[in-house]
Design a protein around this motif. Sequence first.
Motif, PDB file in Angstrom:
ATOM      1  N   SER A 124      52.639  32.276  85.630  1.00  0.00           N
ATOM      2  CA  SER A 124      52.055  31.484  84.480  1.00  0.00           C
ATOM      3  C   SER A 124      51.390  32.483  83.439  1.00  0.00           C
ATOM      4  N   TYR A 125      51.127  33.694  83.783  1.00  0.00           N
ATOM      5  CA  TYR A 125      50.641  34.758  83.009  1.00  0.00           C
ATOM      6  C   TYR A 125      51.764  35.233  82.264  1.00  0.00           C
ATOM      7  N   LEU A 126      52.859  35.534  82.847  1.00  0.00           N
ATOM      8  CA  LEU A 126      54.025  36.311  82.027  1.00  0.00           C
ATOM      9  C   LEU A 126      54.553  35.321  81.121  1.00  0.00           C
ATOM     10  N   GLN A 127      54.874  34.028  81.514  1.00  0.00           N
ATOM     11  CA  GLN A 127      55.484  32.967  80.629  1.00  0.00           C
ATOM     12  C   GLN A 127      54.883  32.906  79.231  1.00  0.00           C
ATOM     13  N   GLU A 128      53.260  32.897  79.623  1.00  0.00           N
ATOM     14  CA  GLU A 128      52.468  32.658  78.537  1.00  0.00           C
ATOM     15  C   GLU A 128      52.594  33.980  77.419  1.00  0.00           C
ATOM     16  N   GLY A 129      52.766  35.283  78.176  1.00  0.00           N
ATOM     17  CA  GLY A 129      52.597  36.308  77.319  1.00  0.00           C
ATOM     18  C   GLY A 129      54.050  36.398  76.774  1.00  0.00           C
ATOM     19  N   LEU A 130      55.264  35.668  77.395  1.00  0.00           N
ATOM     20  CA  LEU A 130      56.407  35.802  76.738  1.00  0.00           C
ATOM     21  C   LEU A 130      56.355  34.788  75.426  1.00  0.00           C
ATOM     22  N   THR A 131      55.747  33.571  75.537  1.00  0.00           N
ATOM     23  CA  THR A 131      55.657  32.754  74.422  1.00  0.00           C
ATOM     24  C   THR A 131      54.918  33.498  73.267  1.00  0.00           C
ATOM     25  N   ILE A 132      53.712  34.124  73.707  1.00  0.00           N
ATOM     26  CA  ILE A 132      52.933  34.807  72.428  1.00  0.00           C
ATOM     27  C   ILE A 132      53.697  35.834  71.548  1.00  0.00           C
TER      28      ILE A 132
END
Length: 567
Positions: A124-132
């Motif tokens: 969840s954290y890494l996917q959100e970071g990738l989106t940003i």
Amino acid sequence: MRNLKITTALLTVLLLLSSCSHKSETGTLFSHADALMEEHPDSAFRLLNLPPEEIEKLSGKECARYALLLARATDKCKLSLLPCDSLLNVAFKYYDDDEKEKAVALLYKGRLAVEMEKAKEAISYLQEGLTIIQNFPKELKTKNLLLSSLGNIYFDAGYYDKAIEMYKAMYQCSTTNIQKAIALNNISTYYCLIDEKDSTLMIQRKALNYAIASGDSLQIAMSKHNLSLEFDEFDELDSALYYAQKALAELPQEENHGNYYSNLGSLLLKTEGNKDSVRYYLNKSIEELSIEGKASRLNILYNLEKENGDYKTANTYLEKHSAIMDSLYYMEQSTEMQQLIYEYGTKMQVREEQMRGNRMVRSTIASFIIVCLLIILIYQNRINRKKQLQLHYEQSLEQTQNKLSSLETTIENNQLMIALLQQERSNLKKEHENKEQQIKEREQAIDDLKKEKQKLLNWLFTQSSIYKKVVTLSRQIVPDKKEMKVLTTAEQELLKNTIFELYNDYISFLRKNYSKLTESDLLFLCLQETSLEPLSIAICFGYSDTHPLNQKKYKIKERMNEEESKI
């Protein structure tokens, strides 16, 4: 008056200069650490090892930047990210979703979740970071790290198709030779898994070329080691043995050699090489391998010695192997029990949420009915009140005429009464002021006695043997903090008993007002009342530095705030 204004202006200027100086020093420190990060991460980590009192002085912006720098240095030094958890939460909350620093914070939150074995939370954290980070095309390094971490999680979970997507995207955004080597290493592992020999070897050789071009000896060793493993997987043992020897020779001395020794020993055994060399490399690997790796190598050594006829040595290896397998079994049982407990807790939470939802629906319907009844009652009441007010007005008009005549007499009497009351109030005011003065004097006396009592308690503590032991340990001078001696378990128990006996009143006060505080929390709060330095307090809890105290202090503050909010 003019001198007072000038003095005030000068003090204001001095305070502004002091504040600017502090910000300048902090900014210089962070910039210097950032410059050292790539080539000398250990030096950057030492530079960022600030004492707790310095961290508390940082502004919100400085603290958020410090958190990202410290997490980055910790990660590059291959240390645990757990001490950075609280600081990363500060950065996570400080930065907005339209800032690239938020993506960096999410990267290290994800890696911390991986370390804590929380794969779903990490994804969840890494996917959100990738989106940003998609909004910042030039931030390829951060994107590369996010893709690498996400790909590794998918690969470990068995989602190989998703993992190869991440690894290929990682290769596309790689800008340096070492980044390309790492990405190609991961891609070749995928092709080896699906038994694509030509693609595997071609990509792995390409990764080795990039590693050699980078000049990084560790990456060169890793690429050669991977090439050896892949040749072994495709039964080309001579090539596998050749690259295993080259990898071991290339690996830097300070790195872990366990897997390299193990691979070389296994290949020598498969190629019927020198048995003494096999024993040597397998025994060397056991010293540095994980517990699972040790078990498999001990089993190989057992079979080797059994075939050689040395049953005594074989039995020794077998006993060690059995002990490790028993340990692994109990660890697995414990993990399964934890999963069952977690599943049960999750089901209970779902059931509670469903019941809460049903209660909310019933409450909403009941509230709606009650509101409708109240509206009807209020409307009826207003009609009745209007009739009553009309009747009351007519009666009041008549009574007012009668009262008006008597009011004049009453006014005169009241004026005389007011004069008497004012005199009495003046006397009462003087008496009240005297009593307040007495109260202040008594409160001051109580405060003085409390301070004197605290000094006496601190003096009694300094006379104890355990205090002298703590002071002696705090004066150690060692090159590495890991070598610093701390209190043993028995000494910690003695310290706790001594403190709890001396500060019994203070502890009783804390327990009465903050029931969620543990004995460890109470001990920490009492030690803060003594003359011990932060490092000495850390030694009391078995720590060699003050970083863990920050997290402890933060958790204690949360518990106390929670208790106060309930009150």
